[in-house]
Design an enzyme around this catalytic site. Structure first.
Site, PDB file in Angstrom:
ATOM      1  N   TYR A   1       0.943  -1.275   0.075  1.00 12.72           N
ATOM      2  CA  TYR A   1       0.042  -0.012  -0.107  1.00 12.72           C
ATOM      3  C   TYR A   1       0.594   1.251   0.002  1.00 12.72           C
ATOM      4  O   TYR A   1       0.262   2.409  -0.116  1.00 12.72           O
ATOM      5  CB  TYR A   1      -0.832   0.029   1.148  1.00 12.72           C
ATOM      6  CG  TYR A   1      -1.844  -1.142   1.303  1.00 12.72           C
ATOM      7  CD1 TYR A   1      -2.817  -1.238   0.309  1.00 12.72           C
ATOM      8  CD2 TYR A   1      -1.613  -2.046   2.081  1.00 12.72           C
ATOM      9  CE1 TYR A   1      -3.760  -2.394   0.227  1.00 12.72           C
ATOM     10  CE2 TYR A   1      -2.631  -3.381   2.053  1.00 12.72           C
ATOM     11  CZ  TYR A   1      -3.521  -3.447   1.201  1.00 12.72           C
ATOM     12  OH  TYR A   1      -4.362  -4.324   1.092  1.00 12.72           O
TER      13      TYR A   1
ATOM     14  N   HIS B   1      -9.249   0.416  -5.734  1.00  4.78           N
ATOM     15  CA  HIS B   1      -8.495  -0.262  -4.655  1.00  4.78           C
ATOM     16  C   HIS B   1      -7.126   0.338  -4.989  1.00  4.78           C
ATOM     17  O   HIS B   1      -6.712   0.563  -6.078  1.00  4.78           O
ATOM     18  CB  HIS B   1      -8.752  -1.786  -5.042  1.00  4.78           C
ATOM     19  CG  HIS B   1      -9.720  -2.178  -4.490  1.00  4.78           C
ATOM     20  ND1 HIS B   1     -10.213  -2.510  -3.487  1.00  4.78           N
ATOM     21  CD2 HIS B   1     -10.782  -2.619  -5.367  1.00  4.78           C
ATOM     22  CE1 HIS B   1     -11.308  -2.970  -3.347  1.00  4.78           C
ATOM     23  NE2 HIS B   1     -11.851  -3.094  -4.507  1.00  4.78           N
TER      24      HIS B   1
END
Length: 144
Positions: free
Chosen positions: A22, A99
């Site tokens: 991430y 996402h």
């Protein structure tokens, strides 16, 4: 034009959890980035986050007749929340699923989204910029 961004579970731990997936940016960095980029293209952006499925549904329902579009990152709920799918369908607001990572290259159980079919599109794998892509897509679609 007003766009609501809804983030699901663990997104508030950006910059802490799984940085290799991430990135280093924090949740605060993400919120500032989304609002700043939205402002540049004349979009008012409100950002919300919850780790609780029912609260996400409440956010969606509260948006009814109040926002022009929604960008949602349902987090892990992407893969099994029929309740969030139903909430997106019920409010009839154009919604884009986003996402940070590319869910289609992740573990097998992360590759299926049960919420995306309720949305007008899905964007994944572009990091924080995916949110801007979603907001821009909604602006372009709604401006027609």
């Amino acid at each position: 034009m007003k766009i609501l961004v809804i983030n699901g579970p663990n997104i508030n731990f950006l910059g802490i959890r799984e940085k290799e997936i991430y990135g280093e940016g924090t949740y605060e960095d993400l919120c500032k980035f989304i609002k700043d980029e939205g402002s540049k293209i004349g979009i008012e952006v409100e950002v919300m986050q919850s780790n609780i499925e029912g609260e996400i549904i409440n956010f969606l329902q509260a948006a009814y007749n109040k926002v022009d579009g929604i960008v949602i990152n349902p987090g892990a709920y992407t893969h099994y929340s029929i309740a969030i799918y139903d909430a997106i369908k019920s409010i009839n607001i154009p919604t884009v699923e986003v996402h940070i990572s590319n869910i289609h290259t992740r573990e097998e159980y992360r590759r299926k989204s049960v919420t995306a079919p309720a949305c007008i599109g899905q964007i994944c794998g572009f990091g924080f910029y995916g949110y801007v892509m979603g907001i821009t897509a909604l602006k372009n679609m709604l401006s027609k």
